[in-house]
Scaffold this motif. Structure first.
Motif, mmCIF file in Angstrom:
data_model
loop_
_atom_site.group_PDB
_atom_site.id
_atom_site.type_symbol
_atom_site.label_atom_id
_atom_site.label_comp_id
_atom_site.label_asym_id
_atom_site.label_seq_id
_atom_site.Cartn_x
_atom_site.Cartn_y
_atom_site.Cartn_z
ATOM 1 N N LYS A 38 0.842 -1.188 0.000
ATOM 2 C CA LYS A 38 0.000 0.000 0.000
ATOM 3 C C LYS A 38 0.885 1.248 0.000
ATOM 4 C CE LYS A 38 -4.067 -1.945 2.168
ATOM 5 N NZ LYS A 38 -4.545 -2.434 0.903
ATOM 6 N N GLU A 39 0.493 2.210 -0.800
ATOM 7 C CA GLU A 39 1.252 3.454 -0.894
ATOM 8 C C GLU A 39 0.604 4.544 -0.060
ATOM 9 O OE1 GLU A 39 1.692 4.304 -5.031
ATOM 10 O OE2 GLU A 39 2.614 2.381 -5.436
ATOM 11 N N PHE A 40 -0.227 4.155 0.874
ATOM 12 C CA PHE A 40 -0.875 5.102 1.782
ATOM 13 C C PHE A 40 -1.066 4.425 3.122
ATOM 14 C CE2 PHE A 40 -4.262 2.685 -0.146
ATOM 15 C CZ PHE A 40 -5.162 2.466 0.875
ATOM 16 N N ASP A 41 -1.321 5.213 4.117
ATOM 17 C CA ASP A 41 -1.535 4.697 5.469
ATOM 18 C C ASP A 41 -3.039 4.450 5.653
ATOM 19 O OD1 ASP A 41 -1.848 4.259 8.188
ATOM 20 O OD2 ASP A 41 -0.779 6.073 8.812
ATOM 21 N N THR A 71 -9.193 -1.645 0.012
ATOM 22 C CA THR A 71 -8.807 -1.587 1.422
ATOM 23 C C THR A 71 -10.014 -1.636 2.356
ATOM 24 O OG1 THR A 71 -6.871 -0.286 0.831
ATOM 25 C CG2 THR A 71 -7.524 -0.255 3.147
ATOM 26 N N ASP A 88 -4.739 3.622 8.200
ATOM 27 C CA ASP A 88 -5.260 4.231 9.420
ATOM 28 C C ASP A 88 -5.520 5.722 9.213
ATOM 29 O OD1 ASP A 88 -5.957 3.796 12.243
ATOM 30 O OD2 ASP A 88 -4.318 5.225 12.609
ATOM 31 N N ALA A 89 -4.594 6.400 8.551
ATOM 32 C CA ALA A 89 -4.785 7.825 8.268
ATOM 33 C C ALA A 89 -5.959 8.022 7.313
ATOM 34 C CB ALA A 89 -3.505 8.427 7.684
#
Length: 194
Positions: free
Chosen positions: A5-8, A47, A10-11
């Motif tokens: 994944k290129e993003f968080d 996701t 949780d964020a």
């Protein structure tokens, strides 16, 4: 080979929670979620699942991060009524405060918008309310056992009344610019504990 994944996530979930909290479920579009989360539509689906599943995950996150002061105030050693009074007054103050007033409470908002027709949301709302009611009931039972609350008062009924009042204050506070409205209601309800 699986891509990382290129993003968080949780964020992204926190960002979705912010957007749903501010706008509601129906008014939030997938395009707005893509923009606000800063990730692609396919990544959101991969996701979190559907928009509805993302909403439920945001509601779960909100419930997980509920204010820990509630447990502290209602479970503190010593007399129980000061904690109950402090909690009700804090809800009234928060409902009347300019900061965050327009967003209200995410659980209350969800109950009003989706609860009547969405069983998954209704279950989460009910669980949140049951937890608060249980904490209030325990504190009021301690108060009656300790002689703070008259023996003829029903801790369960009082807990339910305070729960309804506190949720109602959040609704009224969201729509009203008169802080005395929720403040007066809180004080009148607290007078029932004398």
């Amino acid at each position: 080979m699986a891509r990382t994944k290129e993003f968080d996530p949780d964020a992204a979930l926190r960002a979705a929670l912010e957007l749903f909290w501010a706008r509601g479920y129906e008014a939030t579009t997938m395009a707005e979620l893509v923009e606000h989360l800063g990730i692609g539509r396919a990544s959101i689906y991969a996701t979190f699942g559907s928009k509805h599943e993302l909403y439920l995950k945001a509601l779960d996150r909100y419930a997980e991060t509920q204010d820990p002061r509630i447990v502290e105030e209602l479970s503190a050693p010593g007399p129980a009524l000061p904690g109950v009074r402090a909690l009700v007054r804090r809800f009234a103050a928060e409902a009347a405060a300019d900061e965050g007033r327009l967003n209200g409470c995410f659980v209350t908002n969800s109950a009003a918008e989706l609860g009547p027709r969405d069983a998954a949301v209704a279950r989460r709302v009910e669980l949140s309310w049951e937890q608060l009611e249980t904490l209030l009931h325990a504190a009021l039972t301690r108060a009656r056992a300790g002689g703070e609350l008259p023996a003829d008062r029903d801790p369960r009924a009082l807990a339910r009344m305070l729960l309804v009042l506190m949720q109602g204050m959040r609704v009224v506070g969201k729509a009203s610019s008169d802080p005395a409205r929720v403040g007066d209601a809180a004080e009148q309800a607290l007078a029932l504990l004398d």
